[in-house]
Each structure stands twice: as structure tokens, then as C-alpha cells.
Design a protein around this motif. Sequence first.
Motif, mmCIF file in Angstrom:
data_model
loop_
_atom_site.group_PDB
_atom_site.id
_atom_site.type_symbol
_atom_site.label_atom_id
_atom_site.label_comp_id
_atom_site.label_asym_id
_atom_site.label_seq_id
_atom_site.Cartn_x
_atom_site.Cartn_y
_atom_site.Cartn_z
ATOM 1 N N ASP A 15 16.793 -2.209 -6.740
ATOM 2 C CA ASP A 15 16.601 -3.642 -6.508
ATOM 3 C C ASP A 15 15.769 -4.288 -7.621
ATOM 4 N N LEU A 16 14.808 -3.561 -8.157
ATOM 5 C CA LEU A 16 14.009 -4.065 -9.273
ATOM 6 C C LEU A 16 14.896 -4.243 -10.508
ATOM 7 N N SER A 17 15.768 -3.281 -10.752
ATOM 8 C CA SER A 17 16.707 -3.367 -11.881
ATOM 9 C C SER A 17 17.667 -4.532 -11.693
ATOM 10 N N ASP A 18 18.123 -4.729 -10.468
ATOM 11 C CA ASP A 18 19.043 -5.811 -10.152
ATOM 12 C C ASP A 18 18.393 -7.170 -10.400
ATOM 13 N N VAL A 19 17.162 -7.338 -9.936
ATOM 14 C CA VAL A 19 16.502 -8.633 -10.106
ATOM 15 C C VAL A 19 16.128 -8.854 -11.567
ATOM 16 N N GLN A 23 8.128 -14.433 -15.163
ATOM 17 C CA GLN A 23 8.528 -13.501 -14.106
ATOM 18 C C GLN A 23 9.105 -12.222 -14.703
ATOM 19 N N ILE A 24 9.844 -12.351 -15.792
ATOM 20 C CA ILE A 24 10.368 -11.171 -16.490
ATOM 21 C C ILE A 24 9.203 -10.351 -17.037
ATOM 22 N N GLU A 25 8.204 -11.031 -17.583
ATOM 23 C CA GLU A 25 7.021 -10.321 -18.078
ATOM 24 C C GLU A 25 6.331 -9.563 -16.948
ATOM 25 N N ARG A 26 6.262 -10.165 -15.756
ATOM 26 C CA ARG A 26 5.672 -9.475 -14.604
ATOM 27 C C ARG A 26 6.458 -8.225 -14.245
ATOM 28 N N LEU A 27 7.790 -8.335 -14.269
ATOM 29 C CA LEU A 27 8.614 -7.155 -13.984
ATOM 30 C C LEU A 27 8.342 -6.058 -15.010
ATOM 31 N N ASP A 28 8.197 -6.438 -16.275
ATOM 32 C CA ASP A 28 7.855 -5.467 -17.315
ATOM 33 C C ASP A 28 6.501 -4.819 -17.020
ATOM 34 N N GLN A 29 5.534 -5.618 -16.569
ATOM 35 C CA GLN A 29 4.206 -5.083 -16.230
ATOM 36 C C GLN A 29 4.294 -4.064 -15.095
ATOM 37 N N ILE A 30 5.123 -4.364 -14.098
ATOM 38 C CA ILE A 30 5.278 -3.447 -12.960
ATOM 39 C C ILE A 30 5.756 -2.088 -13.451
ATOM 40 N N VAL A 31 6.748 -2.089 -14.322
ATOM 41 C CA VAL A 31 7.302 -0.833 -14.833
ATOM 42 C C VAL A 31 6.265 -0.103 -15.696
ATOM 43 N N GLU A 32 5.547 -0.855 -16.517
ATOM 44 C CA GLU A 32 4.536 -0.242 -17.387
ATOM 45 C C GLU A 32 3.402 0.397 -16.587
ATOM 46 N N LYS A 33 3.019 -0.223 -15.470
ATOM 47 C CA LYS A 33 1.863 0.234 -14.705
ATOM 48 C C LYS A 33 2.208 1.281 -13.643
ATOM 49 N N THR A 34 3.480 1.491 -13.377
ATOM 50 C CA THR A 34 3.880 2.412 -12.315
ATOM 51 C C THR A 34 4.744 3.506 -12.925
ATOM 52 N N GLU A 35 4.167 4.690 -13.095
ATOM 53 C CA GLU A 35 4.834 5.785 -13.805
ATOM 54 C C GLU A 35 6.218 6.127 -13.270
ATOM 55 N N ARG A 93 11.415 3.234 -13.624
ATOM 56 C CA ARG A 93 12.153 2.961 -14.854
ATOM 57 C C ARG A 93 13.317 2.050 -14.487
ATOM 58 N N ILE A 94 13.320 0.870 -15.061
ATOM 59 C CA ILE A 94 14.418 -0.062 -14.780
ATOM 60 C C ILE A 94 15.702 0.497 -15.377
ATOM 61 N N ARG A 95 16.764 0.419 -14.621
ATOM 62 C CA ARG A 95 18.078 0.882 -15.059
ATOM 63 C C ARG A 95 18.859 -0.319 -15.602
ATOM 64 N N ALA A 143 2.173 -3.663 -8.009
ATOM 65 C CA ALA A 143 3.542 -4.201 -8.018
ATOM 66 C C ALA A 143 3.714 -5.216 -6.891
ATOM 67 N N ALA A 144 3.189 -4.881 -5.714
ATOM 68 C CA ALA A 144 3.308 -5.799 -4.566
ATOM 69 C C ALA A 144 2.643 -7.128 -4.868
ATOM 70 N N LYS A 145 1.473 -7.073 -5.516
ATOM 71 C CA LYS A 145 0.757 -8.302 -5.858
ATOM 72 C C LYS A 145 1.558 -9.149 -6.848
ATOM 73 N N LEU A 146 2.096 -8.516 -7.872
ATOM 74 C CA LEU A 146 2.871 -9.247 -8.878
ATOM 75 C C LEU A 146 4.170 -9.800 -8.290
ATOM 76 N N LEU A 147 4.828 -9.034 -7.455
ATOM 77 C CA LEU A 147 6.066 -9.492 -6.815
ATOM 78 C C LEU A 147 5.793 -10.651 -5.864
ATOM 79 N N ALA A 148 4.686 -10.580 -5.136
ATOM 80 C CA ALA A 148 4.330 -11.669 -4.214
ATOM 81 C C ALA A 148 4.039 -12.954 -4.988
ATOM 82 N N GLU A 149 3.458 -12.821 -6.174
ATOM 83 C CA GLU A 149 3.198 -13.991 -7.015
ATOM 84 C C GLU A 149 4.517 -14.664 -7.413
ATOM 85 N N THR A 150 5.480 -13.850 -7.808
ATOM 86 C CA THR A 150 6.799 -14.392 -8.161
ATOM 87 C C THR A 150 7.464 -15.006 -6.945
ATOM 88 N N LEU A 151 7.353 -14.356 -5.803
ATOM 89 C CA LEU A 151 7.931 -14.890 -4.563
ATOM 90 C C LEU A 151 7.394 -16.297 -4.287
#
Length: 158
Positions: free
Chosen positions: A13-17, A54-66, A69-71, A132-140
Motif C-alpha cells: 500500500d505504501l508503494s501504491d500510494v 508528501q512524497i518527501e514524507r514517504l521517502d522519510q518513512i522508508v529511510e527511517k524504517t529498515e 522498501r518501496i516497490r 511512520a504513523a505520525k508522518l502518515l497522519a500528517e499527510t492524512l
Amino acid sequence: MAIKTLVDLFIHDLSDVYSAEKQITRALPKMARAATDASLKAAFEAHLEETRGQIERLDQIVEKTEELRIRRMKCHALEGLVEEAQEIIDSVEAGPVRDAGLIGAAQKVEHYEIATYGTLTAMAKRLGFDEAAKLLAETLQEEKATDEKLNVIAEKTS
């Protein structure tokens, strides 16, 4: 990718969004050019900048969560919504009717994003991906605010 776990679904779902947001960055300039109402043009332009964030936030989520990996994939739902917006641009004469159609097309996108980011936020919380939840909630919240802004413009221009 076989989806067997909640983490797999979250990554899907992260890759899709991510794909959806990239498509939106290409569609919004076209929608802004096609709009005739100044406030609608400005809203599309402002949301383009917000979408880049918002794209930058998605990049941050991937960088901070080992484990994440976005597909590479294509969001087919957004592809269809973008095609609908393009049909309005191509088939409706410039003016208030086209603007109304563009608002409707944009709100369909916002509702898709609200549903997606709401689901992703809930999954991130359940998985313990707190940042990730915090960043996603911000985008929401941004997506909800954009939807409300479009409501105001629609009521003013109709």
C-alpha cells in the motif's frame, strides 16, 4: 510480490500510494492550466507543492524504517482518476462547468488518498512503526484539508 503478512500489505500500500502521489504531481499542473477560476488554479498549485512534501514524507518513512522498501508499481486506481480528469479537460469547454468537473475529479482523488492514508496510518500503528504513523497522519490531515478547501471553492463557484 506475494502478500502474506501485514508488513507485506503495508509495503504494498505504501508503494501504491507513492505511485499515486507521483501521478498526481504530473496531473495537477494540467488541471491548474485547465481551470478558469483563480482560486481553483491556486488550490491546484498549492496542492502540487504539498504533494511534493508528501512524497518527501514517504521517502522519510522508508529511510527511517529498515524493513521497508518501496516497490516499483503503478497505482491503477489513480491512473483511472487522472484519465477521468483528462476527459473533462478534453471534452468540456473552459469555464464554470469545466471547473466544476475538475473540482469533482480532484475530490475523487482526495477521497482515494484519505482512504489510503487512513488505512496506512492504522497499519503503521498496529505494526509499531510510530514515526511512520505520525508522518502518515500528517499527510492524512493535509488531504482532508484539501478536500475541504475544494468544497469551499465548489460552493463559491457553482
